[in-house]
Design a protein around this motif. Sequence first.
Motif, mmCIF file in Angstrom:
data_model
loop_
_atom_site.group_PDB
_atom_site.id
_atom_site.type_symbol
_atom_site.label_atom_id
_atom_site.label_comp_id
_atom_site.label_asym_id
_atom_site.label_seq_id
_atom_site.Cartn_x
_atom_site.Cartn_y
_atom_site.Cartn_z
ATOM 1 N N LYS A 1 -2.641 8.010 -5.235
ATOM 2 C CA LYS A 1 -3.787 8.985 -5.188
ATOM 3 C C LYS A 1 -3.333 10.390 -4.813
ATOM 4 O O LYS A 1 -2.206 10.448 -4.527
ATOM 5 C CB LYS A 1 -4.660 8.429 -3.741
ATOM 6 C CG LYS A 1 -5.320 7.008 -3.983
ATOM 7 C CD LYS A 1 -6.590 6.707 -2.994
ATOM 8 C CE LYS A 1 -5.636 6.438 -1.618
ATOM 9 N NZ LYS A 1 -6.881 5.961 -0.589
ATOM 10 N N GLY B 1 0.643 -1.102 -0.057
ATOM 11 C CA GLY B 1 -0.135 0.137 0.033
ATOM 12 C C GLY B 1 0.876 1.288 0.047
ATOM 13 O O GLY B 1 2.002 1.286 -0.371
ATOM 14 N N GLY B 2 0.234 2.353 0.498
ATOM 15 C CA GLY B 2 0.757 3.578 0.368
ATOM 16 C C GLY B 2 2.158 3.859 1.290
ATOM 17 O O GLY B 2 3.070 4.660 1.139
ATOM 18 N N ARG C 1 1.476 0.755 -4.792
ATOM 19 C CA ARG C 1 0.186 0.443 -4.020
ATOM 20 C C ARG C 1 -0.551 -0.602 -4.952
ATOM 21 O O ARG C 1 -1.851 -0.732 -5.242
ATOM 22 C CB ARG C 1 -0.981 1.468 -4.029
ATOM 23 C CG ARG C 1 -0.225 2.743 -2.963
ATOM 24 C CD ARG C 1 -1.234 3.869 -2.973
ATOM 25 N NE ARG C 1 -2.553 3.567 -2.399
ATOM 26 C CZ ARG C 1 -3.572 3.547 -3.079
ATOM 27 N NH1 ARG C 1 -3.638 3.827 -4.283
ATOM 28 N NH2 ARG C 1 -4.812 3.212 -2.352
ATOM 29 N N HIS D 1 1.524 -4.216 7.957
ATOM 30 C CA HIS D 1 2.156 -2.767 7.850
ATOM 31 C C HIS D 1 3.608 -2.710 8.381
ATOM 32 O O HIS D 1 4.345 -2.092 7.852
ATOM 33 C CB HIS D 1 1.262 -1.818 8.501
ATOM 34 C CG HIS D 1 0.242 -1.133 7.732
ATOM 35 N ND1 HIS D 1 -1.177 -1.621 7.841
ATOM 36 C CD2 HIS D 1 0.155 -0.725 6.342
ATOM 37 C CE1 HIS D 1 -1.879 -1.257 6.944
ATOM 38 N NE2 HIS D 1 -1.097 -0.481 5.973
ATOM 39 N N ASP E 1 4.033 0.064 13.692
ATOM 40 C CA ASP E 1 4.617 0.239 12.323
ATOM 41 C C ASP E 1 5.133 1.515 12.030
ATOM 42 O O ASP E 1 6.192 2.262 11.279
ATOM 43 C CB ASP E 1 3.435 -0.105 10.950
ATOM 44 C CG ASP E 1 2.694 0.962 10.834
ATOM 45 O OD1 ASP E 1 2.478 2.042 10.284
ATOM 46 O OD2 ASP E 1 1.283 0.507 11.141
ATOM 47 N N GLN E 2 4.518 2.737 12.911
ATOM 48 C CA GLN E 2 4.903 4.138 12.570
ATOM 49 C C GLN E 2 6.062 4.576 13.447
ATOM 50 O O GLN E 2 6.649 5.272 13.250
ATOM 51 C CB GLN E 2 3.607 4.999 13.437
ATOM 52 C CG GLN E 2 2.382 4.903 12.242
ATOM 53 C CD GLN E 2 1.214 5.357 12.876
ATOM 54 O OE1 GLN E 2 1.008 6.493 13.627
ATOM 55 N NE2 GLN E 2 0.053 4.796 12.946
ATOM 56 N N GLN F 1 -3.264 12.064 -2.062
ATOM 57 C CA GLN F 1 -2.586 12.233 -0.985
ATOM 58 C C GLN F 1 -1.142 11.806 -1.057
ATOM 59 O O GLN F 1 -0.137 12.507 -0.691
ATOM 60 C CB GLN F 1 -3.089 11.603 0.222
ATOM 61 C CG GLN F 1 -2.531 11.041 1.580
ATOM 62 C CD GLN F 1 -2.456 9.611 1.571
ATOM 63 O OE1 GLN F 1 -1.218 9.078 1.744
ATOM 64 N NE2 GLN F 1 -3.338 8.836 1.527
ATOM 65 N N GLN G 1 2.976 11.892 7.829
ATOM 66 C CA GLN G 1 3.573 10.601 8.350
ATOM 67 C C GLN G 1 4.805 10.582 7.128
ATOM 68 O O GLN G 1 5.968 10.182 7.425
ATOM 69 C CB GLN G 1 2.656 9.362 8.084
ATOM 70 C CG GLN G 1 3.323 8.217 8.420
ATOM 71 C CD GLN G 1 2.312 6.864 8.307
ATOM 72 O OE1 GLN G 1 2.155 6.459 7.106
ATOM 73 N NE2 GLN G 1 1.943 6.331 9.372
ATOM 74 N N LEU H 1 -1.471 11.215 6.976
ATOM 75 C CA LEU H 1 -0.872 10.493 5.958
ATOM 76 C C LEU H 1 0.516 11.154 5.478
ATOM 77 O O LEU H 1 1.473 10.831 5.132
ATOM 78 C CB LEU H 1 -1.397 9.484 5.045
ATOM 79 C CG LEU H 1 -2.084 8.244 6.000
ATOM 80 C CD1 LEU H 1 -2.956 7.445 5.163
ATOM 81 C CD2 LEU H 1 -1.240 7.522 6.772
ATOM 82 N N SER I 1 -6.453 5.363 8.619
ATOM 83 C CA SER I 1 -5.150 6.177 8.807
ATOM 84 C C SER I 1 -5.499 6.645 9.970
ATOM 85 O O SER I 1 -6.489 6.669 10.919
ATOM 86 C CB SER I 1 -5.352 7.199 7.647
ATOM 87 O OG SER I 1 -6.403 8.137 7.931
ATOM 88 N N PRO I 2 -4.079 7.341 10.507
ATOM 89 C CA PRO I 2 -4.118 7.876 11.932
ATOM 90 C C PRO I 2 -5.212 9.121 11.872
ATOM 91 O O PRO I 2 -4.860 10.013 10.991
ATOM 92 C CB PRO I 2 -2.814 8.023 12.470
ATOM 93 C CG PRO I 2 -2.016 7.953 11.112
ATOM 94 C CD PRO I 2 -2.990 7.463 9.970
HETATM 95 N N1 LIG Z 1 -7.110 3.414 13.302
HETATM 96 C C1 LIG Z 1 -5.913 3.659 13.079
HETATM 97 N N2 LIG Z 1 -5.069 4.425 14.219
HETATM 98 C C2 LIG Z 1 -3.769 4.806 13.848
HETATM 99 N N3 LIG Z 1 -3.080 4.605 12.760
HETATM 100 C C3 LIG Z 1 -3.714 3.908 11.805
HETATM 101 C C4 LIG Z 1 -5.272 3.489 11.889
HETATM 102 N N4 LIG Z 1 -5.397 2.804 10.744
HETATM 103 C C5 LIG Z 1 -4.410 2.766 9.949
HETATM 104 N N5 LIG Z 1 -3.337 3.511 10.780
HETATM 105 C C6 LIG Z 1 -1.996 3.806 10.094
HETATM 106 O O1 LIG Z 1 -2.116 4.230 8.776
HETATM 107 C C7 LIG Z 1 -1.207 3.910 7.844
HETATM 108 C C8 LIG Z 1 -1.767 3.216 6.642
HETATM 109 O O2 LIG Z 1 -0.875 2.707 5.710
HETATM 110 P P1 LIG Z 1 -1.413 2.362 4.169
HETATM 111 O O3 LIG Z 1 -0.253 1.775 3.400
HETATM 112 O O4 LIG Z 1 -2.661 1.582 4.397
HETATM 113 O O5 LIG Z 1 -1.788 3.613 3.852
HETATM 114 P P2 LIG Z 1 -2.472 4.486 2.507
HETATM 115 O O6 LIG Z 1 -1.626 5.153 2.217
HETATM 116 O O7 LIG Z 1 -3.763 4.568 2.778
HETATM 117 O O8 LIG Z 1 -2.436 3.267 1.369
HETATM 118 P P3 LIG Z 1 -3.604 2.584 0.712
HETATM 119 O O9 LIG Z 1 -4.527 3.726 0.312
HETATM 120 O O10 LIG Z 1 -2.658 2.244 -0.018
HETATM 121 O O11 LIG Z 1 -4.302 1.626 1.846
HETATM 122 C C9 LIG Z 1 -0.364 2.673 8.561
HETATM 123 O O12 LIG Z 1 0.660 3.588 9.047
HETATM 124 C C10 LIG Z 1 -1.117 2.665 9.796
HETATM 125 O O13 LIG Z 1 -0.444 2.339 10.932
#
Ligand SMILES: Nc1ncnc2c1ncn2[C@@H]1O[C@H](COP(=O)(O)OP(=O)(O)OP(=O)(O)O)[C@@H](O)[C@H]1O
Length: 399
Positions: free
Chosen positions: A49, A15-16, A39, A345, A315-316, A51, A111, A108, A139-140
């Motif tokens: 995307k 993913g992203g 992605r 992740h 993961d963060q 973002q 991040q 994000l 996402s956070p």
């Molecule tokens: N409920 C949550 N609380 C805190 N952090 C979250 C939560 N849900 C997801 N995250 C964080 O958001 C990030 C999502 O990464 P991901 O690769 O899925 O991103 P993305 O850019 O949305 O990609 P995609 O659109 O490809 O899914 C990760 O770092 C994950 O820890």
Amino acid sequence: MASTIHLEGTTLEGGGQLLRIAIGLSSLTQTPLNITNIRGKRSRGGGLKAQHLTSVQWLAQASNAQLSGAGLKSKEITFAPSTKESKTEKYLKCDTQISQDTPGSINLVFQAILPYILFSGAKYSVKVRISGGTNVSNSPSYDYISQVLLPTLSLIGIAEIKSQVHSRGWSQGGTTLGSITYTVTPLTQPLPGFTLTTRGDIKSVKATILAPKACEEHFKNELNVMFDRRGTAIFGDRESEIDISFEDSLHDKRFYLLLVATTTTGVKLGRDWLYDRGVKAGKLEMVLSSMAKKVFGDLIAEIEHGGCADEFLRDQLVVFQALAKGRSEVDGGRRKGVLVEPSLHAKTAQWVVNEMIGVEFDDDGACKGIGFGSEDEDETIEEEELRQSFAILDVAQAR
Ligand SMILES: Nc1ncnc2c1ncn2[C@@H]1O[C@H](COP(=O)(O)OP(=O)(O)OP(=O)(O)O)[C@@H](O)[C@H]1O
């Protein structure tokens, strides 16, 4: 000049996040990067995307990188930071705005750019105002960043990050965009290796509710019922410190709940849920009580594993562990005596830092970071390059 690193975007989580960490590290280490099938495991063909594109373009500008292939839905980009000047100050502005015209997750974008700003070596604070979504599924949220991530970064030695939400922006169908300002003071020294391994007892729990004003009392009551029912699973027989805050979501289809537990050692564990659909007549009670049950259940599972980071925080923190100097460890806890596996992740983040800067993680969630910005960092990288070339030799000889 370092040779270009190639990353395959379908790896692991695909993913992203893979892109965000890679571009941040490429900008810092001035290592050219090529990512294919960006992605690649996401629906509708993946690609960038809005973002992701915003983050890549901002980092390219801030690190004076040559960027090719970047556009909406792009599946391949090449990112080549300038190696001529190391004067970050020229390109990293102290006051900057990142405007998105969709409610893509602000956090994000944050991040993606945070490691670059923190480790840039810039001698001034960097104020970034980002518009988009403050509370977006998967996402956070702003609330998670300000209540879990930033206090944890402070705990590990990154003290100076301030956050201010100006307005809320919701994912999907929201009419207004939100905006947040983050003020980051770059590190003046390499980040020392850190350990987050002493969990302590749960001291307090803060509940943050965002919902239509009309259901304030109702939502608070649901939480009080849950604290009565499940308080012992959270606090044991210790006194419980509970704080419930409510903010009008100003939207009749946006309900958000975050629970954050703070321990006696300052560890933060958070879990949340965003419900962003309409509520049929007579069903409000059911929606609020299901949300409360879900988030309490998730938080208690995080508390019961006894570790020092929730699933998302783990993961963060990977990129900070990799950039810190020497050994860092984050305890992800145990279930039935067995280590809790990192999420996909987290495994992806660990894979990216290994590909980009040669940092390897062990099963305990520990690694030896490169000490980015320290004088002997080049030595550490050279040692790593040497080690890798021996590994290649070994493989060649074995054939
Ligand atoms: N409920 C949550 N609380 C805190 N952090 C979250 C939560 N849900 C997801 N995250 C964080 O958001 C990030 C999502 O990464 P991901 O690769 O899925 O991103 P993305 O850019 O949305 O990609 P995609 O659109 O490809 O899914 C990760 O770092 C994950 O820890």
